[in-house]
Design an enzyme around this catalytic site. Structure first.
Site, PDB file in Angstrom:
ATOM      1  N   CYS A   1      -4.941  -5.180  13.292  1.00 14.19           N
ATOM      2  CA  CYS A   1      -3.626  -4.785  12.780  1.00 14.19           C
ATOM      3  C   CYS A   1      -2.998  -3.725  13.666  1.00 14.19           C
ATOM      4  CB  CYS A   1      -3.710  -4.247  11.358  1.00 14.19           C
ATOM      5  SG  CYS A   1      -5.223  -4.467  10.510  1.00 14.19           S
TER       6      CYS A   1
ATOM      7  N   GLU B   1      -3.158  -2.321   3.184  1.00 18.25           N
ATOM      8  CA  GLU B   1      -2.877  -2.161   4.624  1.00 18.25           C
ATOM      9  C   GLU B   1      -2.631  -3.550   5.155  1.00 18.25           C
ATOM     10  OE1 GLU B   1      -3.073  -2.417   8.493  1.00 18.25           O
ATOM     11  OE2 GLU B   1      -5.188  -2.419   7.928  1.00 18.25           O
TER      12      GLU B   1
END
Length: 547
Positions: free
Chosen positions: A332, A298
């Site tokens: 993120c 990720e």
């Protein structure tokens, strides 16, 4: 020798860890204040590598500065050298057979106990370490180092129980079909980021739950909190060698691990650039490995809110403020691109947005009234201010913020930039800081704006759609189907909860394997089908051979 399995055990019911409020005068605030005071007294801590349960002090020492007070540091840590990494890999592989053979209920019990230690005995210490070392305020530390970390461990146990129960639905007469979910052959390399202590626990924890052994390289900027997580797992009963804790220079440690013939998987959270490089390096090493390594990652995001003309202004504004400026935009999933219909922008949205952003207090975690703290370090500070300067040079208008002060800590004011060019630099490139770029579109161009959002960046992590008109929601959902792995209706694009919103994105944002769900565990097992025949053949011939 493993203990015989004498029952099919059922794990306890799991729920999300309740959030504590830390109101003035509350017991939890007093407990946290005491933990912060104690930690300040004891600074700096010394963190060794942990290999096969033993502390290794290499003498190659680095510091983890405190971003709110960079003249001081929370810990010094010993960097793993080549011999230490080699010992860690060998030790993990030696521990693999016994760990893999341990009955599932015993592995589960270790992680359930760890969750209780996180949410109870060590809660305030984990929060204090995350606040001091990673620059989080109380609330952000609570949702991360206490609630989400405990959730990862508890729900992980539940998901693995469900995984193991997935068995073939059909059996022929005289046959019993079953599937076992083997851990991967070799070791898993976990490379964790600075911004979530919980991710530091989940990246090595998820593979270990299903019987893998793990070499864990934590972020240099989260070393101390991650060390505490390791010590909690150890106290919970994790056998020595199952997870090896090897802080150190990222490039060297990772290169040595992925160059080993028994490297079986990468579990990564970090930058897109680094992830792509590691993928290429792994591909170049394919002839070295026993099999094809699993790559789970990720990475970054360039996340959006699209505000339709039918949206409720107050909610859309407040959700944007939280989405963009919580934890200084260092998530993120943080909001980076805001698209607002011109009718709303002119009739209250702009004024409300600037009023709310102006209320944000920026400063040290020691002042609990601060909503924002420091960015993680000097490179981030310089990079973020550099992007603001580039936006100005490209014709962007800084509506509020745009300044920083690094005299004591790395503090940047929440910044809103209005641009007439929706493809200018701050709409395209990930900044990872408190910078929100705004584009105002004509109401009639809603569908065109959706196409713009979909094609502006290479990322596909999170996004949010604000509208009261259901047709507008549906249109955006369809047009932006691949633009975000997590999409939210009338809710900010941050804050996925384990067991509720499986998290992950596609495109340049990662492999979308959905942490916080059963999906992630499929990546760390290698299924073996077993067919047992109870009735032997009496003849090798087929019935059709009869004449």
């Amino acid at each position: 020798m493993s203990t015989p399995t004498l029952a099919a055990f059922k794990v306890p019911a799991v729920e999300n860890e309740p959030m504590r409020q830390y109101a003035p005068g509350s017991a939890e605030r007093q407990g946290l204040e005491a933990a912060l005071a104690q930690m300040h007294k004891e600074l700096p801590f010394e963190v060794p590598c942990i290999v096969n349960g033993k502390s290794i002090k290499t003498g190659n020492v680095a510091k983890q500065p405190m971003p709110a007070d960079h003249a001081n540091h929370i810990c010094t840590y010993h960097e793993a050298d080549q011999a230490t990494v080699s010992s860690a890999i060998d030790g993990a592989l030696a521990a693999k057979t016994e760990w893999e053979a341990m009955p599932w209920n015993d592995r589960a019990a270790i992680f359930l106990r760890a969750a209780d230690l996180v949410s109870g005995k060590y809660r305030y210490k984990l929060l204090a370490s995350t606040m001091l070392g990673q620059g989080k305020n109380i609330w952000q530390a609570e949702i991360d180092a206490a609630a989400e970390l405990a959730d990862f461990f508890r729900f992980g146990v539940k998901f693995v129980e469900e995984l193991y129960q997935q068995q073939p639905v059909k059996n022929s007469p005289g046959v019993w079909n079953r599937v076992e979910y083997r851990p991967l052959e070799g070791f898993v390399l976990a490379v964790s980021p600075f911004n979530f202590t919980a991710i530091g626990g989940n990246l090595p924890g998820a593979p270990a739950l299903v019987g893998n052994v793990v070499v864990w390289k934590p972020s240099p900027m989260a070393t101390y909190s991650n060390y505490l997580v390791y010590k909690i797992l150890e106290e919970a009963g994790l056998p020595h060698g199952v997870i090896q804790f090897v802080p150190g220079p990222p490039a060297e440690v990772v290169a040595q691990a992925i160059g080993h013939p028994s490297f079986a998987s990468l579990h990564f959270t970090g930058s897109t650039f680094v992830f792509k490089k590691l993928w290429k390096d792994i591909a170049n090493n394919l002839d070295t490995y026993k099999g094809y390594p699993r790559i789970v990652g990720e990475t970054g995001g360039k996340n959006f809110h699209i505000v339709h003309s039918s949206a409720e202004v107050n909610n859309a504004v407040l959700q944007a403020v939280r989405g963009a400026f919580e934890y200084q935009g260092q998530k993120c999933s943080a909001l980076s691109r805001l698209y607002v219909s011109s009718s709303l922008w002119k009739n209250g949205f702009k004024d409300k947005l600037l009023q709310e952003v102006a209320k944000i207090k920026v400063g040290s975690h020691l002042d609990f009234g601060n909503f924002m703290g420091p960015v993680i370090g000097k490179p981030a500070f310089d990079k973020i201010l550099g992007y603001i300067a580039k936006a100005k040079d490209a014709g962007g208008e800084v509506l509020i913020g745009g300044t920083g002060d690094d005299s004591k800590g790395y503090f940047i004011q929440p910044t809103v930039i209005l641009s007439k060019d929706p493809k200018s630099i701050t709409f395209v490139e990930e900044i990872f800081g408190p910078v929100l770029s705004v584009y105002v579109y004509e109401d009639a161009d809603y569908e065109k704006t959706l196409e713009l959002i979909d094609t502006t960046t290479s990322y596909g992590l999170t996004g949010a759609i604000f509208a009261s008109d259901r047709k507008a929601l549906l249109l955006a959902t369809n047009k932006l189907r691949n633009a975000a792995g997590n999409v939210y209706y009338n809710e900010k694009c941050t804050g996925a909860v384990v067991g509720q919103q499986p998290f992950g994105g596609g495109r340049a944002s990662g492999t979308n394997d959905k942490a916080g769900s059963i999906s992630i565990f499929y990546r760390f097992v290698s299924a073996r089908s077993i067919k047992e025949n109870f009735v032997g053949l009496e003849d090798f011939g087929y019935p059709s051979n009869l004449v």
